[in-house]
Design a protein around this motif. Structure first.
Motif, PDB file in Angstrom:
ATOM      1  N   ASN A 180     -40.200 -16.627  99.082  1.00  0.00           N
ATOM      2  CA  ASN A 180     -40.976 -17.897  98.283  1.00  0.00           C
ATOM      3  C   ASN A 180     -42.530 -17.728  98.667  1.00  0.00           C
ATOM      4  O   ASN A 180     -42.924 -18.285  99.797  1.00  0.00           O
ATOM      5  N   ALA A 181     -43.389 -17.051  98.084  1.00  0.00           N
ATOM      6  CA  ALA A 181     -44.564 -16.614  98.698  1.00  0.00           C
ATOM      7  C   ALA A 181     -45.678 -18.004  98.517  1.00  0.00           C
ATOM      8  O   ALA A 181     -45.746 -18.500  97.383  1.00  0.00           O
ATOM      9  N   ASP A 182     -46.244 -18.223  99.643  1.00  0.00           N
ATOM     10  CA  ASP A 182     -47.465 -19.099  99.750  1.00  0.00           C
ATOM     11  C   ASP A 182     -48.732 -18.365  99.535  1.00  0.00           C
ATOM     12  O   ASP A 182     -49.872 -19.049  98.813  1.00  0.00           O
ATOM     13  N   ASN A 183     -48.939 -17.139  99.933  1.00  0.00           N
ATOM     14  CA  ASN A 183     -50.097 -16.518  99.799  1.00  0.00           C
ATOM     15  C   ASN A 183     -50.103 -14.923  99.801  1.00  0.00           C
ATOM     16  O   ASN A 183     -48.956 -14.464  99.970  1.00  0.00           O
ATOM     17  N   ILE A 184     -50.544 -14.403  98.719  1.00  0.00           N
ATOM     18  CA  ILE A 184     -50.521 -12.825  98.407  1.00  0.00           C
ATOM     19  C   ILE A 184     -51.592 -12.084  98.333  1.00  0.00           C
ATOM     20  O   ILE A 184     -52.697 -12.652  97.925  1.00  0.00           O
ATOM     21  N   LYS A 185     -51.512 -11.017  98.961  1.00  0.00           N
ATOM     22  CA  LYS A 185     -52.697 -10.182  98.721  1.00  0.00           C
ATOM     23  C   LYS A 185     -52.123  -8.689  98.564  1.00  0.00           C
ATOM     24  O   LYS A 185     -50.998  -7.944  98.788  1.00  0.00           O
ATOM     25  N   THR A 186     -52.922  -7.855  97.770  1.00  0.00           N
ATOM     26  CA  THR A 186     -52.674  -6.683  96.809  1.00  0.00           C
ATOM     27  C   THR A 186     -53.540  -5.867  97.157  1.00  0.00           C
ATOM     28  O   THR A 186     -54.712  -6.083  97.225  1.00  0.00           O
ATOM     29  N   SER A 187     -53.275  -4.389  97.131  1.00  0.00           N
ATOM     30  CA  SER A 187     -53.989  -3.292  96.613  1.00  0.00           C
ATOM     31  C   SER A 187     -53.641  -2.366  96.066  1.00  0.00           C
ATOM     32  O   SER A 187     -52.247  -2.068  96.144  1.00  0.00           O
ATOM     33  N   ALA A 188     -54.304  -1.633  95.511  1.00  0.00           N
ATOM     34  CA  ALA A 188     -53.712  -0.511  94.472  1.00  0.00           C
ATOM     35  C   ALA A 188     -53.020   0.531  95.177  1.00  0.00           C
ATOM     36  O   ALA A 188     -53.875   1.086  96.178  1.00  0.00           O
ATOM     37  N   GLY A 189     -52.170   1.044  94.945  1.00  0.00           N
ATOM     38  CA  GLY A 189     -51.239   2.294  95.656  1.00  0.00           C
ATOM     39  C   GLY A 189     -51.696   3.441  94.987  1.00  0.00           C
ATOM     40  O   GLY A 189     -52.499   3.559  93.954  1.00  0.00           O
ATOM     41  N   LYS A 190     -51.230   4.668  95.495  1.00  0.00           N
ATOM     42  CA  LYS A 190     -51.278   5.964  95.011  1.00  0.00           C
ATOM     43  C   LYS A 190     -50.947   6.157  93.757  1.00  0.00           C
ATOM     44  O   LYS A 190     -49.645   5.592  93.527  1.00  0.00           O
ATOM     45  N   HIS A 191     -51.566   6.627  92.756  1.00  0.00           N
ATOM     46  CA  HIS A 191     -51.027   6.706  91.210  1.00  0.00           C
ATOM     47  C   HIS A 191     -50.823   5.183  90.636  1.00  0.00           C
ATOM     48  O   HIS A 191     -50.000   5.186  89.688  1.00  0.00           O
ATOM     49  N   ALA A 192     -51.392   4.347  91.093  1.00  0.00           N
ATOM     50  CA  ALA A 192     -51.095   2.842  90.614  1.00  0.00           C
ATOM     51  C   ALA A 192     -51.531   2.893  89.153  1.00  0.00           C
ATOM     52  O   ALA A 192     -51.163   2.126  88.442  1.00  0.00           O
ATOM     53  N   TRP A 193     -52.697   3.669  88.678  1.00  0.00           N
ATOM     54  CA  TRP A 193     -53.036   3.597  87.138  1.00  0.00           C
ATOM     55  C   TRP A 193     -51.970   3.795  86.344  1.00  0.00           C
ATOM     56  O   TRP A 193     -52.000   3.409  85.314  1.00  0.00           O
TER      57      TRP A 193
END
Length: 270
Positions: A180-193
């Protein structure tokens, strides 16, 4: 066919009574099959040599799979003993599935690494199985890499006979626990598009279904056509299960075959 039956039988016995009984069953059946091949004419020749060779190959595959399963389970048990309900963790992974259900977003992550404790006290990072992250808002997309800080939620085992065993269900899918997330950070992965485009296409089609019909019907159609059960009503799902036709609500081999044959016929005409 009998090779499949051999491995399937041994695997079933292994799952019911333990790996030792599985190996014993496999060995007995293997000896019987080889003895039958030799006793027919008293020697190896032609097709019998090929049959025995296939039997030996299948036995090697079975043994390798059993040893790999054992090592994976031992590794899982070694770190799951430290994972308890409401324990604070940081988990990293790649999102391979997104879902909106019960007014929350669910992100299914693979290639996960978990670090027990966050804030002032950090533990060591541990490679683990897949993880489900629950979040109140849509802050990540398919194909992204996610870092989630939150508290562990272990899946409950069945306590009554016939009850749905959530722990076994998720374990069969390789999912260890939820966060159960309180804080989330994301970054685009390879071939994310590529994954983003597919997700956007699915959302567009789902929006179209919601516009042209009511939410209940759209939930059923999206399950059948898009494999998205986000809007599937629980009562409708129960009715399909009671009737024994719940497989209609899943993207199955039949669906893929229909699409594949449609393309095949189209290409033949061209």
């Amino acid at each position: 066919m009998f090779l499949f039956a051999l491995v399937y039988t041994a695997g079933t016995v292994s799952g019911m009574y333990g790996r030792g009984f599985g190996f014993l069953t496999f060995a007995i059946l293997l000896v019987i099959l080889i003895a039958e091949c030799v006793a027919t004419k008293g020697s190896f020749s032609g097709v019998r040599c090929i049959v025995v060779l296939l039997i030996l190959i299948s036995s090697a595959v079975f043994a390798t799979a059993q040893f790999r399963y054992t090592s994976v389970e031992e590794n899982r048990d070694s770190y799951m003993q430290y994972m308890t309900d409401e324990k604070s963790v940081i988990v990293w992974g790649k999102i391979y599935k997104t879902e909106y259900k019960y007014f929350s977003y669910r992100y299914y992550m693979t290639d996960c690494v978990v670090q027990p404790g966050y804030g002032k006290a950090f533990g060591r990072k541990i490679s683990c199985g897949d993880v489900v992250v629950y979040c109140d808002s849509k802050s990540a997309h398919l194909g992204d890499y996610m870092k989630a800080c939150g508290k562990i939620g272990l899946f409950k085992s069945a306590t009554n006979e016939g009850e749905f065993d959530r722990a076994r269900f998720y374990r069969s899918q390789g999912i260890d626990f939820s966060v159960n997330a309180d804080n989330i950070k994301t970054s685009a992965g390879k071939h994310a598009w590529y994954y983003h485009r597919l997700e956007k296409l699915r959302d567009t089609l789902l929006t179209s279904l919601l516009e042209v019909t009511d939410e209940t019907t759209a939930g059923v159609l999206s399950s059948m056509l898009l494999g998205d059960k986000s809007y599937l009503d629980d009562e409708i799902k129960d009715l399909y299960q009671i009737s024994g036709i719940s497989h209609i609500l899943a993207i199955s081999g039949l669906h893929i075959s229909i699409v594949g044959m449609a393309f095949y016929k189209l290409l033949r005409k061209r």
